[in-house]
Design an enzyme around this catalytic site. Sequence first.
Site, PDB file in Angstrom:
ATOM      1  N   TYR A  98      -2.167  -1.521  10.206  1.00 21.70           N
ATOM      2  CA  TYR A  98      -2.133  -1.822   8.759  1.00 21.70           C
ATOM      3  C   TYR A  98      -0.809  -1.323   8.170  1.00 21.70           C
ATOM      4  O   TYR A  98      -0.124  -2.031   7.425  1.00 21.70           O
ATOM      5  CB  TYR A  98      -3.336  -1.121   8.128  1.00 21.70           C
ATOM      6  CG  TYR A  98      -3.542  -1.333   6.644  1.00 21.70           C
ATOM      7  CD1 TYR A  98      -4.027  -2.540   6.153  1.00 21.70           C
ATOM      8  CD2 TYR A  98      -3.289  -0.305   5.727  1.00 21.70           C
ATOM      9  CE1 TYR A  98      -4.253  -2.718   4.792  1.00 21.70           C
ATOM     10  CE2 TYR A  98      -3.523  -0.471   4.377  1.00 21.70           C
ATOM     11  CZ  TYR A  98      -4.007  -1.682   3.907  1.00 21.70           C
ATOM     12  OH  TYR A  98      -4.232  -1.858   2.557  1.00 21.70           O
ATOM     13  N   SER A 137       0.877  -1.178   0.000  1.00 21.47           N
ATOM     14  CA  SER A 137       0.000   0.000   0.000  1.00 21.47           C
ATOM     15  C   SER A 137       0.907   1.219   0.000  1.00 21.47           C
ATOM     16  O   SER A 137       2.093   1.116   0.338  1.00 21.47           O
ATOM     17  CB  SER A 137      -0.854  -0.002   1.277  1.00 21.47           C
ATOM     18  OG  SER A 137      -1.446   1.265   1.486  1.00 21.47           O
TER      19      SER A 137
HETATM   20  N1  LIG Z   1      -8.547  -0.860  -1.643  1.00 24.63           N
HETATM   21  C1  LIG Z   1      -7.575  -0.015  -1.362  1.00 24.63           C
HETATM   22  O1  LIG Z   1      -7.764   1.202  -1.249  1.00 24.63           O
HETATM   23  C2  LIG Z   1      -6.172  -0.550  -1.201  1.00 24.63           C
HETATM   24  C3  LIG Z   1      -5.104   0.354  -1.188  1.00 24.63           C
HETATM   25  C4  LIG Z   1      -3.814  -0.124  -1.050  1.00 24.63           C
HETATM   26  C5  LIG Z   1      -3.592  -1.477  -0.918  1.00 24.63           C
HETATM   27  N2  LIG Z   1      -4.649  -2.346  -0.918  1.00 24.63           N
HETATM   28  C6  LIG Z   1      -4.346  -3.768  -0.765  1.00 24.63           C
HETATM   29  O2  LIG Z   1      -4.878  -4.468  -1.879  1.00 24.63           O
HETATM   30  C7  LIG Z   1      -5.043  -5.837  -1.531  1.00 24.63           C
HETATM   31  C8  LIG Z   1      -6.391  -6.325  -2.043  1.00 24.63           C
HETATM   32  O3  LIG Z   1      -7.429  -5.732  -1.281  1.00 24.63           O
HETATM   33  P1  LIG Z   1      -8.730  -5.082  -1.939  1.00 24.63           P
HETATM   34  O4  LIG Z   1      -8.606  -3.630  -1.764  1.00 24.63           O
HETATM   35  O5  LIG Z   1      -8.968  -5.635  -3.274  1.00 24.63           O
HETATM   36  O6  LIG Z   1      -9.856  -5.542  -0.871  1.00 24.63           O
HETATM   37  P2  LIG Z   1     -11.020  -6.626  -0.976  1.00 24.63           P
HETATM   38  O7  LIG Z   1     -11.554  -6.786   0.420  1.00 24.63           O
HETATM   39  O8  LIG Z   1     -11.979  -6.261  -2.040  1.00 24.63           O
HETATM   40  O9  LIG Z   1     -10.245  -7.950  -1.411  1.00 24.63           O
HETATM   41  C9  LIG Z   1      -9.398  -8.627  -0.504  1.00 24.63           C
HETATM   42  C10 LIG Z   1      -9.549 -10.126  -0.721  1.00 24.63           C
HETATM   43  O10 LIG Z   1      -8.702 -10.811   0.212  1.00 24.63           O
HETATM   44  C11 LIG Z   1      -9.462 -11.901   0.754  1.00 24.63           C
HETATM   45  N3  LIG Z   1      -8.936 -12.306   2.067  1.00 24.63           N
HETATM   46  C12 LIG Z   1      -9.065 -11.671   3.259  1.00 24.63           C
HETATM   47  N4  LIG Z   1      -8.509 -12.397   4.226  1.00 24.63           N
HETATM   48  C13 LIG Z   1      -7.984 -13.505   3.645  1.00 24.63           C
HETATM   49  C14 LIG Z   1      -7.285 -14.626   4.140  1.00 24.63           C
HETATM   50  N5  LIG Z   1      -6.999 -14.772   5.446  1.00 24.63           N
HETATM   51  N6  LIG Z   1      -6.901 -15.581   3.262  1.00 24.63           N
HETATM   52  C15 LIG Z   1      -7.201 -15.472   1.938  1.00 24.63           C
HETATM   53  N7  LIG Z   1      -7.883 -14.439   1.417  1.00 24.63           N
HETATM   54  C16 LIG Z   1      -8.262 -13.456   2.267  1.00 24.63           C
HETATM   55  C17 LIG Z   1     -10.879 -11.348   0.842  1.00 24.63           C
HETATM   56  O11 LIG Z   1     -11.840 -12.376   0.981  1.00 24.63           O
HETATM   57  C18 LIG Z   1     -10.979 -10.597  -0.462  1.00 24.63           C
HETATM   58  O12 LIG Z   1     -11.424 -11.427  -1.512  1.00 24.63           O
HETATM   59  C19 LIG Z   1      -4.884  -5.910  -0.019  1.00 24.63           C
HETATM   60  O13 LIG Z   1      -3.599  -6.415   0.290  1.00 24.63           O
HETATM   61  C20 LIG Z   1      -4.992  -4.461   0.412  1.00 24.63           C
HETATM   62  O14 LIG Z   1      -4.319  -4.222   1.628  1.00 24.63           O
HETATM   63  C21 LIG Z   1      -5.924  -1.905  -1.069  1.00 24.63           C
END
Ligand SMILES: NC(=O)c1ccc[n+]([C@@H]2O[C@H](COP(=O)([O-])OP(=O)(O)OC[C@H]3O[C@@H](n4cnc5c(N)ncnc54)[C@H](O)[C@@H]3O)[C@@H](O)[C@H]2O)c1
Length: 280
Positions: free
Chosen positions: A158, A143
């Site tokens: 986080y 992130s």
């Molecule tokens: N959305 C944002 O603004 C943002 C910004 C920076 C980084 N991220 C990172 O992007 C990545 C994806 O997240 P996203 O934003 O698509 O959110 P999201 O919640 O839409 O997707 C995350 C996925 O991870 C799965 N997950 C959660 N816990 C798990 C576990 N223990 N084992 C296996 N799967 C698991 C969830 O079921 C979900 O399908 C994450 O690492 C998040 O930290 C997101």
Amino acid sequence: MREWKQQVAVITGGGSGIGEALAHACADRGMRVALADVESEAAHRVAEAIRSRGGEALAWAVDVGNREAVTDFAAGVRESFGACHLLCNNAGVLVTRPLLEIEAKDWEWCLSVNLWGAIHSVSAFVPGMLESGAPGHVVNTASIVGLVPIAQGNLGAYTTTKFALVGFSESLRAELQALGAPIGVSVVCPGAVTTRIAESERNRPSQLKTGPAQVPPEADPHASPTPGKQSSEAVAAAILAGVENDETWILTHPEMKPLVAGRATALLEAFDRAALRRPD
Ligand SMILES: NC(=O)c1ccc[n+]([C@@H]2O[C@H](COP(=O)([O-])OP(=O)(O)OC[C@H]3O[C@@H](n4cnc5c(N)ncnc54)[C@H](O)[C@@H]3O)[C@@H](O)[C@H]2O)c1
């Protein structure tokens, strides 16, 4: 241009958001896609959507924080598809609790998914990637708060996991380079993306639940209508472009540059003060 066709992409957290978009983007390039998600139904739905468009995809129910489950997942992928070429450690959860109020269970959950998840996955998949001798790539999704802490939103825990993931990724990249291995490593550091990350609590195991002291989702910069918020599809496309270029840091939100520059400048100034203090 990298040849993606028939290569095997492994994507954790592939049932939603960035992982789901990445799964479709990989399938569009002719890759065979292995999805892991703790939300089994969501992962199966994404795999089915890919197959219905003529692609190849399979889904596994996996908690990435569980080493054995990730090891079994790797064995399942090898059996179904062979060695992995593109390993995307994307699964992540958001904990928004002030560091002075946070409980051990919050730490345990957040660290187990965001940090141990990538560690388990690298241990389970990279030896097979090396053994195959084929060019490959590891992509860890951190992130922007893995590069610079952001004051609002109670993102301390986080942020801690994402800083660690950046360090892990850069170290892995250096070690694989030193070995002369044909495997690149990139760390993705996005700003806000439209996904379900603010609803992460849906996936917290019952034994790690804590009280309702979380900030409301609208106070969380990942959830609020942040200017510059990007779609998962745009981030997925940037990730694959960054892999093509073998970039160490895959960045998606150029407007965050001043924040990172501010931290870098302050850090360099600390070296200047150290030089002045040095007795010799
Ligand atoms: N959305 C944002 O603004 C943002 C910004 C920076 C980084 N991220 C990172 O992007 C990545 C994806 O997240 P996203 O934003 O698509 O959110 P999201 O919640 O839409 O997707 C995350 C996925 O991870 C799965 N997950 C959660 N816990 C798990 C576990 N223990 N084992 C296996 N799967 C698991 C969830 O079921 C979900 O399908 C994450 O690492 C998040 O930290 C997101």
